[in-house]
Write a protein that holds these residues in place. Structure first.
Motif, PDB file in Angstrom:
ATOM      1  N   PRO A  92       5.863  -9.180  -8.355  1.00 32.40           N
ATOM      2  CA  PRO A  92       6.342  -8.042  -8.584  1.00 32.40           C
ATOM      3  C   PRO A  92       6.709  -7.194  -7.883  1.00 32.40           C
ATOM      4  CG  PRO A  92       3.922  -8.799  -9.222  1.00 32.40           C
ATOM      5  CD  PRO A  92       4.416 -10.033  -8.581  1.00 32.40           C
ATOM      6  N   ILE A  93       7.840  -6.552  -8.528  1.00 32.61           N
ATOM      7  CA  ILE A  93       8.303  -5.589  -6.994  1.00 32.61           C
ATOM      8  C   ILE A  93       7.751  -4.067  -8.177  1.00 32.61           C
ATOM      9  CG2 ILE A  93      10.414  -4.334  -6.512  1.00 32.61           C
ATOM     10  CD1 ILE A  93      11.816  -7.234  -6.948  1.00 32.61           C
ATOM     11  N   TYR A  94       6.942  -3.259  -7.434  1.00 37.30           N
ATOM     12  CA  TYR A  94       6.434  -2.298  -8.398  1.00 37.30           C
ATOM     13  C   TYR A  94       7.497  -0.543  -7.729  1.00 37.30           C
ATOM     14  CZ  TYR A  94       3.032   1.501  -8.959  1.00 37.30           C
ATOM     15  OH  TYR A  94       2.150   2.053  -9.577  1.00 37.30           O
ATOM     16  N   ASP A  95       7.767   0.021  -9.423  1.00 40.19           N
ATOM     17  CA  ASP A  95       8.181   1.469  -9.381  1.00 40.19           C
ATOM     18  C   ASP A  95       7.356   2.160  -9.316  1.00 40.19           C
ATOM     19  OD1 ASP A  95      10.200   3.328  -9.333  1.00 40.19           O
ATOM     20  OD2 ASP A  95      10.798   2.723 -11.358  1.00 40.19           O
ATOM     21  N   LEU A  96       8.156   2.652  -7.386  1.00 41.00           N
ATOM     22  CA  LEU A  96       6.872   4.247  -6.838  1.00 41.00           C
ATOM     23  C   LEU A  96       6.665   5.385  -8.530  1.00 41.00           C
ATOM     24  CD1 LEU A  96       6.999   3.942  -3.396  1.00 41.00           C
ATOM     25  CD2 LEU A  96       5.069   3.095  -4.796  1.00 41.00           C
TER      26      LEU A  96
ATOM     27  N   GLN B  63       5.133   1.617 -12.623  1.00 39.33           N
ATOM     28  CA  GLN B  63       5.336   0.195 -12.992  1.00 39.33           C
ATOM     29  C   GLN B  63       5.440  -1.204 -12.476  1.00 39.33           C
ATOM     30  OE1 GLN B  63       3.742  -0.359 -17.387  1.00 39.33           O
ATOM     31  NE2 GLN B  63       1.819   1.426 -15.831  1.00 39.33           N
ATOM     32  N   VAL B  64       5.988  -2.129 -13.106  1.00 39.79           N
ATOM     33  CA  VAL B  64       6.752  -3.173 -12.118  1.00 39.79           C
ATOM     34  C   VAL B  64       7.258  -3.309 -13.195  1.00 39.79           C
ATOM     35  CG1 VAL B  64       6.110  -5.452 -12.261  1.00 39.79           C
ATOM     36  CG2 VAL B  64       4.045  -4.607 -11.544  1.00 39.79           C
ATOM     37  N   SER B  65       8.744  -3.222 -12.458  1.00 42.02           N
ATOM     38  CA  SER B  65       9.619  -3.113 -13.000  1.00 42.02           C
ATOM     39  C   SER B  65      11.139  -4.033 -12.746  1.00 42.02           C
ATOM     40  CB  SER B  65      10.505  -2.160 -13.373  1.00 42.02           C
ATOM     41  OG  SER B  65      11.107  -1.745 -11.267  1.00 42.02           O
TER      42      SER B  65
ATOM     43  N   SER C 126       0.548  -8.430  -5.102  1.00 44.31           N
ATOM     44  CA  SER C 126      -0.080  -9.706  -5.835  1.00 44.31           C
ATOM     45  C   SER C 126       0.675 -10.844  -5.283  1.00 44.31           C
ATOM     46  CB  SER C 126       0.441 -10.060  -6.942  1.00 44.31           C
ATOM     47  OG  SER C 126       0.259 -11.010  -7.854  1.00 44.31           O
ATOM     48  N   ARG C 127       0.272 -11.214  -4.742  1.00 45.62           N
ATOM     49  CA  ARG C 127       1.183 -13.224  -4.323  1.00 45.62           C
ATOM     50  C   ARG C 127       1.817 -13.327  -5.075  1.00 45.62           C
ATOM     51  NH1 ARG C 127      -0.617 -16.137  -0.242  1.00 45.62           N
ATOM     52  NH2 ARG C 127      -2.058 -15.131   1.325  1.00 45.62           N
ATOM     53  N   PRO C 128       2.804 -14.231  -5.206  1.00 45.06           N
ATOM     54  CA  PRO C 128       4.316 -14.895  -5.852  1.00 45.06           C
ATOM     55  C   PRO C 128       3.131 -15.794  -6.769  1.00 45.06           C
ATOM     56  CG  PRO C 128       5.228 -15.163  -4.378  1.00 45.06           C
ATOM     57  CD  PRO C 128       3.764 -14.113  -4.036  1.00 45.06           C
ATOM     58  N   VAL C 129       3.441 -16.018  -8.415  1.00 48.95           N
ATOM     59  CA  VAL C 129       2.442 -15.843  -9.153  1.00 48.95           C
ATOM     60  C   VAL C 129       3.413 -17.285 -10.401  1.00 48.95           C
ATOM     61  CG1 VAL C 129       0.539 -15.487  -8.834  1.00 48.95           C
ATOM     62  CG2 VAL C 129       2.176 -14.366 -10.755  1.00 48.95           C
TER      63      VAL C 129
ATOM     64  N   VAL D 166      -1.496 -10.736 -14.658  1.00 49.42           N
ATOM     65  CA  VAL D 166      -1.008  -9.633 -13.545  1.00 49.42           C
ATOM     66  C   VAL D 166      -0.809  -8.690 -13.652  1.00 49.42           C
ATOM     67  CG1 VAL D 166      -0.175  -9.677 -11.066  1.00 49.42           C
ATOM     68  CG2 VAL D 166      -1.422 -11.747 -11.209  1.00 49.42           C
ATOM     69  N   LEU D 167       0.544  -8.627 -14.567  1.00 47.64           N
ATOM     70  CA  LEU D 167       1.369  -7.242 -14.586  1.00 47.64           C
ATOM     71  C   LEU D 167       1.101  -6.712 -15.230  1.00 47.64           C
ATOM     72  CD1 LEU D 167       4.821  -8.876 -15.949  1.00 47.64           C
ATOM     73  CD2 LEU D 167       4.174  -8.314 -13.825  1.00 47.64           C
TER      74      LEU D 167
END
Length: 760
Positions: free
Chosen positions: A485-489, A493-495, A701-704, A712-713
């Motif tokens: 995931p890449i989190y939008d500060l 949210q994870v975008s 998170s680690r890559p899943v 996870v999301l």
């Protein structure tokens, strides 16, 4: 006038004389003509032999043989003609005078052959010589006539006497002219012409003789006693002389023909020898081409393999060690690309001379295997000799070289294998030296490495992995995508998701990309592998849309090698069309080094991809080299800061300043910023405070795999309003807000279940 008892221009007395009625034997006359023709033909043939003879001694020999044939033919014709003469008185001949006439005939014939020995005599030279030759023949005839003794007195008619001399001169001139024209030529027509010329010359010689005989008058006084001729054997004697003469002349002609054939054989042999010499030179040239490099004049791969095999056989039987040094010029391609191939060729010549000057003796073999690869084969007592040789080469190669108006310094990487420790065959030793060279290049170049078994084990493993990777791509088995995931500060949210490839190997388990991406790039599989990732990511994005994640984007990495392919834009468009995913939901990540390697072509390709609606991100920013002048021209959307600048924050003040500067610069260029490798809350807080747009790392998170992604999301996104930042616990233990099961294997002591921004 009286000469030797002969009256040439003295008039006959008016009375008291009886002119004898004389005649000739027709058979002997015909025989005389035959002998004259054969002698003439032999002379013409000998003239040819003189012209074709190459050695002076052979020319002199055939000149004498020709003179003998002509003199013998003329004299025998004269002798037989005298035997054909029949007078009503007793006659006999004096042998000494007859032999004297033969000598005169030989001198005249020699003069004729001498004249013809000069190539291309002029008409005036032939005329001058024919006068002397004609006078000689006439002298031979009339001296021979003095050998005739009888009771009658010999008188000659002046007109016929003079005519006979003119005929002798004319026949000589004809012989000279005809012979000069018949010297060259071959074939049936040439032979017929030579036979005809022999008949004509024979007729001329006979005409001269019998014209002289027609001028002869035998006169007896009226009161003298006429003694009738006795029985004679003139016919038998004439036949004997004719046969002997013809045998001698025929033998000479046979010898000439045999010599001609022998000369032809010698010439054929010379031509064969010349051809053999040319073939030998051609073979040597082919040998040079086949075994030597045309540019550096060093032994090429074929010649090296041949010498290598011979040395191995020698060392196997006699004992001893050999070392193979495999050399590769570091970054040689830059010279060709920047200065041109001509400059590259000149550089190779200089480097070849440097390597050649570093060896110890002629026993050391230096070869160019192709391109910028060189190989040395040396005999040695211990391994250190090979090391010292390689070190000398490394030092020599660093000497500055003047090239195209510049001073360039080149380095080389060297791999070494030793016989018999590292192999027993040419192929094995070369392969092992190449593996050692590969290690030298991987260790930073400009160095040397000896082969060891670890290299072979690794090479075997890589070969096996290459084959299995091909199978995995072909059968679509084992390869899978993990998502981080890449989190939008700003939205909390994870975008975005970054697609990361994994390989579930049947033996080695789950393999990370660093275990097989290099193998794919080295063996031409990277384009196929990138295309698989692209298609799979678009397919998974479609599946996420069906699960209610319509706003998520997926970032896909693009190999630098794949970025140079013109087909990349079409492959992206096809993958999006098949999966039914909007282009705006796909982001392509490329490294800055890949962008700058060929900026002109890259810019065109990126604009094509951007025109599709696909976002572009520059990955691992700060680890390579880039020009801001070019960076602002690129159609980028996002800049991703490399993890190496984050891992020491907040302890490293310099890294914090660099990250702040990158964020400011990116925002100035209207680029969003993603920071990867975020593992601690302090790092997260620092990035949020300084305006970073997105974060990615183990803190989230680690890559899943896709099957585990949705929980996870949900966990990350649902933490936004559950608590404030200050309520987060970073210690070990169990808390309602912590879930260590969500982040297995996080390095250090931090296992954060969620990141929640404060409520503003």
């Amino acid at each position: 006038m009286e000469w030797l008892g002969l009256h040439f221009i003295t008039e006959l007395p008016q009375s008291g004389l009886v002119i004898l009625d004389c005649s000739h034997d027709p058979l002997l006359v015909l025989l005389a003509y035959v002998v004259a023709c054969v002698g003439s033909f032999a002379t013409l043939h000998m003239v040819e032999r003189v012209g074709h003879a190459e050695k002076p001694g052979a020319q002199l020999l055939w000149r004498w043989v020709g003179a003998g044939c002509l003199a013998g033919g003329i004299w025998a014709m004269h002798f037989i003609g005298m035997l054909a003469f029949q007078a009503p008185v007793e006659t006999h001949y004096e042998l000494s005078v007859a032999l004297l006439s033969l000598l005169i005939a030989l001198l005249a014939s020699w003069l004729l052959m001498h004249t013809l020995s000069h190539p291309g005599p002029s008409f005036w030279q032939c005329l001058k010589a024919s006068i002397w030759i004609g006078l000689g023949i006439a002298a031979m005839h009339y001296v021979g006539m003095t050998a005739l003794h009888s009771s009658a007195v010999v008188y000659y008619r002046p007109a016929l006497f003079a005519l006979s001399i003119v005929i002798a001169i004319g026949a000589s001139l004809a012989a000279l002219l005809i012979s000069s024209h018949l010297r060259e030529g071959t074939g049936l027509f040439h032979q017929l012409l030579k036979y005809s010329a022999g008949l004509v010359l024979g007729a001329g010689i006979v005409s001269m003789h019998f014209t002289g005989m027609a001028a002869l008058n035998l006169v007896l006084p009226i009161d003298s006693l006429q003694v009738p001729p006795s029985e004679n054997n003139h016919l038998q004697l004439g036949l004997t002389v004719a046969i002997m003469t013809l045998l001698i002349i025929g033998s000479s002609i046979s010898a000439a023909l045999a010599d001609k054939k022998l000369q032809h054989k010698e010439r054929d042999l010379q031509r064969v020898n010349a051809l053999l010499s040319q073939l030998d030179q051609a073979r040597m040239s082919l040998q040079q081409v086949a075994h030597y490099d045309a540019l550096t004049n060093l032994i090429n791969r074929r010649g090296f393999n041949q010498i290598f095999a011979e040395r191995l056989i020698e060392k196997t039987h006699e004992g001893g060690m050999l070392a193979v040094l495999f050399l590769d010029i570091d970054h040689f391609k830059r010279i060709n690309d920047s200065l041109g191939h001509d400059a590259g060729d000149e550089l190779l010549k200089v480097l070849a001379s440097h390597i050649k000057s570093s060896v110890r003796s002629h026993e050391d073999v230096v070869a160019r295997l192709g391109g910028d690869e060189f190989c040395l084969l040396i005999s040695l007592q211990d391994r250190e000799e090979a090391r010292h040789m390689a070190q000398r080469i490394l030092v020599k190669m660093k000497e500055p070289i003047e090239l195209a108006g510049r001073r360039v310094v080149m380095t080389t990487s060297i791999g070494i294998s030793v016989f018999p420790e590292d192999g027993k065959t040419c192929e094995e030793l070369l392969k092992n030296a190449d593996l050692a060279l590969y290690q030298s290049k991987g260790s930073g170049r400009n160095g040397l490495h000896f082969f060891n078994t670890t290299l072979k084990t690794r090479a075997t493993l890589e070969l096996q992995l290459e084959e299995e990777l091909r199978h995995a791509l072909r059968e679509n088995t084992g390869l899978m995508l993990y998502y981080q995931p890449i989190y939008d500060l700003k939205t909390g949210q994870v975008s975005k998701l970054e697609a990361l490839i994994r390989w579930q190997h049947p033996v080695h388990g789950l393999l990370a990309p660093d275990r097989f991406i290099g193998i794919a790039e080295a063996n031409g599989l990277i384009a196929e592998l990138d295309n698989w990732v692209l298609r799979k990511a678009c397919e998974d994005l479609g599946e996420l849309s069906r699960q209610g994640c319509e706003e998520l984007k997926i970032a896909v990495n693009c190999s630098p090698l794949n970025l140079g392919r013109e087909e990349l834009a079409d492959e992206i468009e096809q993958a999006l069309r098949i999966s039914g995913v909007a282009p705006q939901r796909l982001e392509l990540e490329v490294t800055e080094n890949a962008l700058m390697d060929n900026i002109t072509n890259t810019l065109v390709l990126l604009r094509q991809i951007r025109a599709l609606g696909v976002s572009l991100s520059i990955d691992d920013f700060g680890t390579g080299y880039s020009s801001l002048a070019y960076l602002k021209r690129l159609p980028l959307n996002t800049l991703k800061i490399d993890r190496s600048f984050i891992q020491d924050i907040p302890m490293a003040t310099q890294d914090m300043e660099i990250v702040q500067a990158i964020i400011v610069m990116a925002h100035t260029l209207h680029l969003q910023v993603v920071t990867e490798g975020v593992e601690t809350f302090e790092q997260y807080e620092f990035l949020e405070r300084h305006g970073c747009d997105f974060v990615q790392g183990y803190l989230l998170s680690r890559p899943v795999p896709l099957a585990e992604l949705r929980p996870v999301l949900n966990e990350i996104n649902q933490r936004k309003h559950s608590c404030t930042v200050s309520s987060l616990s970073l210690a070990r233990g169990t808390s309602a807000l912590m879930s260590t099961d969500l982040f297995p294997g996080i390095p250090g002591s931090h296992a954060v279940a969620s990141i929640v921004r404060p409520v503003h």
